[in-house]
Design a protein around this motif. Structure first.
Motif, PDB file in Angstrom:
ATOM      1  N   ARG A  27       0.866  -1.181   0.000  1.00 33.44           N
ATOM      2  CA  ARG A  27       0.000   0.000   0.000  1.00 33.44           C
ATOM      3  C   ARG A  27       0.900   1.229   0.000  1.00 33.44           C
ATOM      4  NH1 ARG A  27      -5.002  -0.144   3.483  1.00 33.44           N
ATOM      5  NH2 ARG A  27      -5.615  -1.163   1.563  1.00 33.44           N
ATOM      6  N   VAL A  28       0.660   2.117  -0.956  1.00 32.76           N
ATOM      7  CA  VAL A  28       1.378   3.385  -1.035  1.00 32.76           C
ATOM      8  C   VAL A  28       0.420   4.478  -0.585  1.00 32.76           C
ATOM      9  CG1 VAL A  28       2.567   5.034  -2.530  1.00 32.76           C
ATOM     10  CG2 VAL A  28       2.820   2.578  -2.944  1.00 32.76           C
ATOM     11  N   GLN A  29       0.802   5.170   0.474  1.00 30.83           N
ATOM     12  CA  GLN A  29       0.024   6.304   0.966  1.00 30.83           C
ATOM     13  C   GLN A  29       0.787   7.574   0.601  1.00 30.83           C
ATOM     14  OE1 GLN A  29      -0.203   5.104   5.147  1.00 30.83           O
ATOM     15  NE2 GLN A  29      -2.366   4.634   4.823  1.00 30.83           N
ATOM     16  N   ALA A  30       0.118   8.467  -0.098  1.00 25.23           N
ATOM     17  CA  ALA A  30       0.726   9.728  -0.520  1.00 25.23           C
ATOM     18  C   ALA A  30       0.057  10.873   0.226  1.00 25.23           C
ATOM     19  CB  ALA A  30       0.580   9.924  -2.020  1.00 25.23           C
ATOM     20  N   ARG A  31       0.872  11.797   0.684  1.00 23.91           N
ATOM     21  CA  ARG A  31       0.392  12.990   1.380  1.00 23.91           C
ATOM     22  C   ARG A  31       1.031  14.194   0.701  1.00 23.91           C
ATOM     23  NH1 ARG A  31      -1.098  14.111   7.052  1.00 23.91           N
ATOM     24  NH2 ARG A  31      -0.540  16.268   7.474  1.00 23.91           N
ATOM     25  N   PHE A  32       0.229  15.189   0.385  1.00 19.27           N
ATOM     26  CA  PHE A  32       0.702  16.382  -0.311  1.00 19.27           C
ATOM     27  C   PHE A  32       0.293  17.600   0.497  1.00 19.27           C
ATOM     28  CE2 PHE A  32      -0.060  19.559  -3.848  1.00 19.27           C
ATOM     29  CZ  PHE A  32       1.279  19.802  -4.090  1.00 19.27           C
ATOM     30  N   GLU A  33       1.265  18.431   0.853  1.00 20.62           N
ATOM     31  CA  GLU A  33       1.028  19.634   1.641  1.00 20.62           C
ATOM     32  C   GLU A  33       1.388  20.841   0.777  1.00 20.62           C
ATOM     33  OE1 GLU A  33       3.477  19.119   5.108  1.00 20.62           O
ATOM     34  OE2 GLU A  33       2.747  17.075   5.365  1.00 20.62           O
ATOM     35  N   TYR A  34       0.468  21.799   0.720  1.00 23.23           N
ATOM     36  CA  TYR A  34       0.690  22.943  -0.151  1.00 23.23           C
ATOM     37  C   TYR A  34      -0.038  24.168   0.384  1.00 23.23           C
ATOM     38  CZ  TYR A  34      -4.039  22.094  -1.863  1.00 23.23           C
ATOM     39  OH  TYR A  34      -5.395  21.935  -1.945  1.00 23.23           O
ATOM     40  N   ASP A  35       0.455  25.314  -0.019  1.00 22.87           N
ATOM     41  CA  ASP A  35      -0.201  26.586   0.269  1.00 22.87           C
ATOM     42  C   ASP A  35      -1.004  26.937  -0.980  1.00 22.87           C
ATOM     43  OD1 ASP A  35      -0.977  29.186   0.802  1.00 22.87           O
ATOM     44  OD2 ASP A  35       1.047  30.007   0.734  1.00 22.87           O
ATOM     45  N   PRO A  36      -2.342  26.986  -0.885  1.00 20.21           N
ATOM     46  CA  PRO A  36      -3.156  27.235  -2.075  1.00 20.21           C
ATOM     47  C   PRO A  36      -2.778  28.515  -2.815  1.00 20.21           C
ATOM     48  CG  PRO A  36      -4.534  26.497  -0.273  1.00 20.21           C
ATOM     49  CD  PRO A  36      -3.160  26.731   0.293  1.00 20.21           C
ATOM     50  N   GLY A  37      -2.463  29.575  -2.096  1.00 19.78           N
ATOM     51  CA  GLY A  37      -2.069  30.821  -2.752  1.00 19.78           C
ATOM     52  C   GLY A  37      -0.765  30.683  -3.514  1.00 19.78           C
ATOM     53  N   ALA A  38       0.189  29.961  -2.928  1.00 16.03           N
ATOM     54  CA  ALA A  38       1.483  29.760  -3.590  1.00 16.03           C
ATOM     55  C   ALA A  38       1.321  28.921  -4.857  1.00 16.03           C
ATOM     56  CB  ALA A  38       2.472  29.095  -2.632  1.00 16.03           C
ATOM     57  N   VAL A  39       0.459  27.915  -4.812  1.00 17.67           N
ATOM     58  CA  VAL A  39       0.214  27.092  -6.001  1.00 17.67           C
ATOM     59  C   VAL A  39      -0.434  27.934  -7.091  1.00 17.67           C
ATOM     60  CG1 VAL A  39      -1.129  25.147  -6.897  1.00 17.67           C
ATOM     61  CG2 VAL A  39       0.151  24.902  -4.767  1.00 17.67           C
ATOM     62  N   LYS A  40      -1.415  28.751  -6.726  1.00 16.51           N
ATOM     63  CA  LYS A  40      -2.086  29.635  -7.696  1.00 16.51           C
ATOM     64  C   LYS A  40      -1.078  30.602  -8.314  1.00 16.51           C
ATOM     65  CE  LYS A  40      -5.509  32.049  -9.571  1.00 16.51           C
ATOM     66  NZ  LYS A  40      -5.898  31.704 -10.917  1.00 16.51           N
ATOM     67  N   ASP A  41      -0.231  31.219  -7.474  1.00 20.90           N
ATOM     68  CA  ASP A  41       0.751  32.175  -7.982  1.00 20.90           C
ATOM     69  C   ASP A  41       1.785  31.505  -8.888  1.00 20.90           C
ATOM     70  OD1 ASP A  41      -0.554  34.128  -6.536  1.00 20.90           O
ATOM     71  OD2 ASP A  41       0.924  34.158  -4.900  1.00 20.90           O
ATOM     72  N   ALA A  42       2.216  30.302  -8.517  1.00 19.46           N
ATOM     73  CA  ALA A  42       3.272  29.629  -9.278  1.00 19.46           C
ATOM     74  C   ALA A  42       2.767  28.979 -10.557  1.00 19.46           C
ATOM     75  CB  ALA A  42       3.944  28.566  -8.398  1.00 19.46           C
ATOM     76  N   PHE A  43       1.556  28.415 -10.510  1.00 21.59           N
ATOM     77  CA  PHE A  43       1.107  27.600 -11.628  1.00 21.59           C
ATOM     78  C   PHE A  43      -0.201  28.058 -12.255  1.00 21.59           C
ATOM     79  CE2 PHE A  43       3.379  24.598  -8.741  1.00 21.59           C
ATOM     80  CZ  PHE A  43       4.519  24.465  -9.510  1.00 21.59           C
ATOM     81  N   GLY A  44      -0.859  29.036 -11.665  1.00 19.83           N
ATOM     82  CA  GLY A  44      -2.149  29.452 -12.193  1.00 19.83           C
ATOM     83  C   GLY A  44      -3.220  28.443 -11.832  1.00 19.83           C
ATOM     84  N   GLY A  45      -4.326  28.506 -12.525  1.00 28.66           N
ATOM     85  CA  GLY A  45      -5.395  27.552 -12.283  1.00 28.66           C
ATOM     86  C   GLY A  45      -6.405  28.067 -11.276  1.00 28.66           C
ATOM     87  N   PRO A  46      -7.294  27.193 -10.830  1.00 26.12           N
ATOM     88  CA  PRO A  46      -8.398  27.599  -9.959  1.00 26.12           C
ATOM     89  C   PRO A  46      -7.942  27.873  -8.532  1.00 26.12           C
ATOM     90  CG  PRO A  46      -8.424  25.223 -10.252  1.00 26.12           C
ATOM     91  CD  PRO A  46      -7.337  25.766 -11.149  1.00 26.12           C
ATOM     92  N   ARG A  47      -8.864  28.420  -7.751  1.00 28.24           N
ATOM     93  CA  ARG A  47      -8.640  28.655  -6.324  1.00 28.24           C
ATOM     94  C   ARG A  47      -9.621  27.815  -5.523  1.00 28.24           C
ATOM     95  NH1 ARG A  47      -5.508  32.735  -4.568  1.00 28.24           N
ATOM     96  NH2 ARG A  47      -4.985  34.406  -5.985  1.00 28.24           N
TER      97      ARG A  47
END
Length: 143
Positions: free
Chosen positions: A96-116
């Motif tokens: 079993r592979v468990q993946a966890r992703f932690e991110y700042d929504p504003g930083a993702v929007k600023d860096a990559f664009g896309g939705p909020r």
């Protein structure tokens, strides 16, 4: 920080999945948006990304807790992102592979664009699921 978690069961021994996660050159084959990846030392990897119509280089540092089969990664350049892959043996031939992703929504929007907001979280969640399915296929087919 926002956190998303997903898991998938892989028909391969834990050592096979662990080895695959540590080969940077295969990242473009299962991580959406990674155009190229290369190791830059024992615990550093450089990723060339295409995300949201933008190209960007990101450096990550990888920290292993190999006795626990946990691989943690953290960006050291670009947007502040982090995550873990935890591998749990189901039996001798399944993991079993468990993946966890932690991110700042504003930083993702600023860096990559896309939705909020919720739309962004939903898009990232769909991406994680797709990435894990491709990882499963890669590990099961090629080891």
């Amino acid at each position: 920080m926002s956190t998303l978690e997903e898991h998938i069961d892989i028909g391969a021994p834990i050592d096979t999945a662990w080895d695959c996660l540590h080969r940077a050159e295969v990242y473009p084959r299962f991580l959406d948006g990674v155009r190229e990846a290369r190791s830059e030392g024992e615990h550093r990897t450089h990723l060339d990304l295409d995300a949201g119509g933008r190209s960007q280089g990101v450096d990550i540092e990888i920290t292993d807790r190999s006795m626990e089969n946990v691989m943690r990664w953290q960006t050291t350049s670009g947007p502040d992102l982090a995550g873990t892959f935890s591998l749990l043996p189901i039996d001798r031939e399944h993991t079993r592979v468990q993946a966890r992703f932690e991110y700042d929504p504003g930083a993702v929007k600023d860096a990559f664009g896309g939705p909020r907001g919720f739309a962004q979280a939903a898009a990232i969640e769909r991406g994680m699921r797709s990435d894990l399915r491709r990882l499963k296929q890669l590990v099961e087919q090629e080891g």
